[in-house]
Write a protein that holds these residues in place. Structure first.
Motif, PDB file in Angstrom:
ATOM      1  N   ALA A 154       0.773  -1.159  -0.129  1.00 19.94           N
ATOM      2  CA  ALA A 154      -0.042   0.038  -0.116  1.00 19.94           C
ATOM      3  C   ALA A 154       0.920   1.317  -0.099  1.00 19.94           C
ATOM      4  O   ALA A 154       0.374   2.338  -0.872  1.00 19.94           O
ATOM      5  N   GLU A 155       1.955   1.245   0.939  1.00 23.54           N
ATOM      6  CA  GLU A 155       2.768   2.447   0.692  1.00 23.54           C
ATOM      7  C   GLU A 155       3.339   2.856  -0.471  1.00 23.54           C
ATOM      8  O   GLU A 155       3.474   3.856  -0.982  1.00 23.54           O
ATOM      9  N   VAL A 156       3.653   1.878  -1.285  1.00 25.27           N
ATOM     10  CA  VAL A 156       4.342   1.977  -2.716  1.00 25.27           C
ATOM     11  C   VAL A 156       3.148   2.343  -3.312  1.00 25.27           C
ATOM     12  O   VAL A 156       3.564   3.409  -4.453  1.00 25.27           O
ATOM     13  N   ALA A 157       2.241   1.942  -3.524  1.00 30.48           N
ATOM     14  CA  ALA A 157       1.073   2.291  -4.413  1.00 30.48           C
ATOM     15  C   ALA A 157       0.825   3.646  -4.231  1.00 30.48           C
ATOM     16  O   ALA A 157       0.444   4.622  -5.255  1.00 30.48           O
ATOM     17  N   ARG A 158       0.754   4.395  -2.979  1.00 34.74           N
ATOM     18  CA  ARG A 158       0.428   5.844  -2.714  1.00 34.74           C
ATOM     19  C   ARG A 158       1.786   6.536  -2.995  1.00 34.74           C
ATOM     20  O   ARG A 158       1.358   7.591  -3.844  1.00 34.74           O
ATOM     21  N   ARG A 159       3.050   5.965  -2.875  1.00 41.75           N
ATOM     22  CA  ARG A 159       4.086   7.042  -3.432  1.00 41.75           C
ATOM     23  C   ARG A 159       4.068   7.005  -4.929  1.00 41.75           C
ATOM     24  O   ARG A 159       4.496   7.984  -5.605  1.00 41.75           O
ATOM     25  N   LEU A 160       3.685   5.889  -5.535  1.00 43.66           N
ATOM     26  CA  LEU A 160       3.737   5.877  -7.158  1.00 43.66           C
ATOM     27  C   LEU A 160       2.819   6.777  -7.400  1.00 43.66           C
ATOM     28  O   LEU A 160       3.267   7.612  -8.730  1.00 43.66           O
ATOM     29  N   GLN A 161       1.727   6.966  -6.951  1.00 41.96           N
ATOM     30  CA  GLN A 161       0.569   7.945  -7.403  1.00 41.96           C
ATOM     31  C   GLN A 161       1.253   9.492  -7.151  1.00 41.96           C
ATOM     32  O   GLN A 161       0.919  10.079  -8.241  1.00 41.96           O
ATOM     33  N   GLU A 162       1.595   9.558  -5.975  1.00 44.88           N
ATOM     34  CA  GLU A 162       2.368  10.988  -6.011  1.00 44.88           C
ATOM     35  C   GLU A 162       3.415  11.170  -6.924  1.00 44.88           C
ATOM     36  O   GLU A 162       3.464  12.338  -7.589  1.00 44.88           O
ATOM     37  N   GLU A 163       4.211  10.441  -7.132  1.00 45.62           N
ATOM     38  CA  GLU A 163       5.587  10.481  -8.192  1.00 45.62           C
ATOM     39  C   GLU A 163       4.909  10.683  -9.583  1.00 45.62           C
ATOM     40  O   GLU A 163       5.430  11.559 -10.056  1.00 45.62           O
ATOM     41  N   LEU A 164       4.012  10.030  -9.832  1.00 47.47           N
ATOM     42  CA  LEU A 164       3.485   9.968 -11.391  1.00 47.47           C
ATOM     43  C   LEU A 164       2.430  10.886 -11.750  1.00 47.47           C
ATOM     44  O   LEU A 164       2.358  11.109 -13.075  1.00 47.47           O
ATOM     45  N   TRP A 165       1.789  11.359 -10.748  1.00 44.48           N
ATOM     46  CA  TRP A 165       0.712  12.106 -11.056  1.00 44.48           C
ATOM     47  C   TRP A 165       0.728  13.770 -10.517  1.00 44.48           C
ATOM     48  O   TRP A 165      -0.297  14.635 -10.851  1.00 44.48           O
ATOM     49  N   ARG A 166       2.012  14.021  -9.916  1.00 47.97           N
ATOM     50  CA  ARG A 166       2.038  15.326  -9.508  1.00 47.97           C
ATOM     51  C   ARG A 166       2.325  16.292 -10.381  1.00 47.97           C
ATOM     52  O   ARG A 166       2.763  15.906 -11.838  1.00 47.97           O
TER      53      ARG A 166
END
Lengths: 166, 166, 166, 166, 166, 166
Positions: A154-166
């Motif tokens: 879950a932590e990785v999923a959240r961080r991926l969305q932050e990195e790739l959608w900002r």
């Protein structure tokens, strides 16, 4: 019959980021060996980019493997067989998913065995539910807003969305 | 870090007959695990023929692995995962030579893991000099009077010539 | 845009016996096409043995696909493309699991397309949980008393045990 | 037997540029489904370059598929399964040429099916005369002044020579 | 630069029966080497059946390669490398169609090279239009009354129908 | 039987740098053909980088093949089939190591044969001891200070260390 030795296995990778398929291999290795060292490639930036920093990649693994008492995480930046010897490990463990994995690993295997006869590599077949899963596939999916729940912690999923959608 | 356990690996096969490639895998497994049980398939004759009897096949392996103190040889006629559990082994070790091996082993792997979660299978990549070597290839070669020295133990080479040329 | 036609797909096989992987492909085909004909190879006995009779194999499929209203089951003993045309179908649907399936199907595909341009073949990738599953694997497992629940319909599991253990 | 529905299939790709192998797959899909939407990937420039603009790539397909009345061409920049649903399609159709295609498609297939159960993917085996044909191969050949007649539509051949030889 | 030698290549196979794909390989070999010997496996009957006798198989090749002046046909029943040396040939030429051919040939190649260093094997990639063609596929097709024109020489097609339909 | 012709084979590659596996293929080709031309790709720098200059790459091959009297080395920057014709060669010879080589070569083969029917390509299976060896693998290994003795000629090993460790 030989005396029991403390058997250490090294699980190397770039883990950019760790997936649930990686975790499956690590947990299975931890059930077979006395100690598992997850070895995370730490190359100078110019060697071509990872999405996540070495600190992030180490952290993701530490958090998601915290329930496995005989697993620890280390960065490495040398030949994997040299790293294994430094760790007192005579075994590398890797997952195999597909033919292209098999061919690449076969080549690496022989090159590594030329370096030293003290370290050998063992392979685990990917579990069916993770046989299609790779870090790059997850990143691709996340780029397009796809559902990556169940594929990464879950932590990785959240961080991926932050990195790739900002 | 967990306490050291006595780690037993099972190397199953029909070994009809054992080749130097099999011996390479067995020796490498014996360097990684505390004990290796070479498990030789013993099926009723009607199940389709082996060239050599179970006694011969067991004997060939015992003689050619006599220098490996932590290796022993056993016949089996059940599911390999059931045999492994009877032996106290939680690991099966097999060699991988080619894509067709890989596909077959992937299928077997998943069927075996459905049987029990207690036994997992690890694979060793064949050494290059044995990557083309199979029991059936050796038998084919021997049938036509080909040179099989270097491919099988000397005793096996002699017996193959007796069986196939009489 | 063309007018809607009644689209029939044929799913051929020997189904000796049907597995849950076959059923997955049939159900997915039934969601895509208006009608699915499961075509079961019915060859003279001398052509080499199936474990189950044609009647049994047809019955297993009928029972296990009874919940799919647009699926019916038929025996065939001609070229599959000729059978498809008799059924008014211009499409064959098959599952693909592995490289060896792919190669065999590629060869069959070209030979079939030489027979007629009216019938084409479409492939569905096996679902991960069935990617390792074949009729012959199940029969092998059943022979040794392995657990085949979850791999085949319950009726088939029961009959396999009767056939192979009596 | 279910009522006939209007069956739409989506054929996605970057089509940079379309080849005669792509056209073969599109025409075969158009013979099986009521309507075919050729979906052309339209990514921001920073995502890595196509040789031809999205306008060019769409135009090439429109011109070369003008004889197929149930085919239309659309750009897309989302997950392909999301695009398919927007188009009312429950089927994606792709061509398979080689083992490496097969492995990539198997991975994509499972990732797509995790996104939604409403859209499935079907594969057509490449026709033998196009089994070696890829957009990148054609571009490589054109770069060195090779003969690409018969591999791509005439308009594409002309434009490739303009682009790569100016 | 060495003096020109008379270069002989051997094309071995069971040719049961010869296909147009075999003929394509033979003709291409005949364009590269000074002389081509088509070597037809002639094993005792008990070794498992060919459909056609050695006389038929030799005759089919002689008739269908009569237009190639530097090709001749011979039976052989020894190791192929021994046969090649008897013929004064230092080269074996074979066709490659698919991954499974590749793996089998790789294994054979290494076993043959262990026999002698004087004979090496070269491979030709099958032409696309024959990449799906095998003797066994043709026999299967003929058994079901399929169209085999274009796949084998006319004489072979006629004889296959006589053998399989009488 | 045709008159003996002077048979020239071309062995193309980027050879960045030459490995002992390349040399094995070149020497085996030189034993089969009257003359072997090792053809080294010489592309403009913007086409993507080689580690060594064209002069270095040519020199490494010249030095390491000096014992083979019927081998010479040439740069080329056109289609390989055009280069072959300029050299009076009707044959290209390449090594095959793995499935991925096979697929790439199959594609190239068909594209080349469309260019001209005068030039055909023959393949040699890599010797087992070099089956895992590639220029890129050697460079990777050298970057990390691995042991590359036995994988490349001594001069190349020395120069790799200079280039990658300065």
């Amino acid at each position: 019959m030989t005396a029991e030795r403390h058997r250490i296995a090294v699980c190397p990778g770039s883990y950019d980021p760790i997936t649930n398929g990686h975790l499956d291999v690590i947990a299975r290795a931890a059930a077979i060996f006395d100690e598992v060292v997850v070895a995370v490639v730490d190359l100078p930036v110019r060697k071509g980019g990872t999405l996540f920093s070495i600190e992030d990649r180490l952290g993701f693994i530490e958090h998601s493997s915290a329930h496995l008492p005989n697993v620890r995480v280390e960065p490495f930046s040398t030949l994997i067989v040299d790293f294994a010897r430094e760790q007192g490990a005579n075994t590398i463990v890797k997952g195999l998913r597909a033919i292209s994995d098999f061919e690449y690993e076969l080549e690496m295997n022989q090159l590594n065995r030329i370096q030293t006869e003290e370290v050998d590599t063992l392979y685990l077949m990917a579990s069916p539910q993770y046989s299609f899963l790779s870090s790059s596939g997850v990143k691709e999916l996340a780029t397009f807003g796809g559902n990556i729940g169940g594929l990464v912690p879950a932590e990785v999923a959240r961080r991926l969305q932050e990195e790739l959608w900002r």
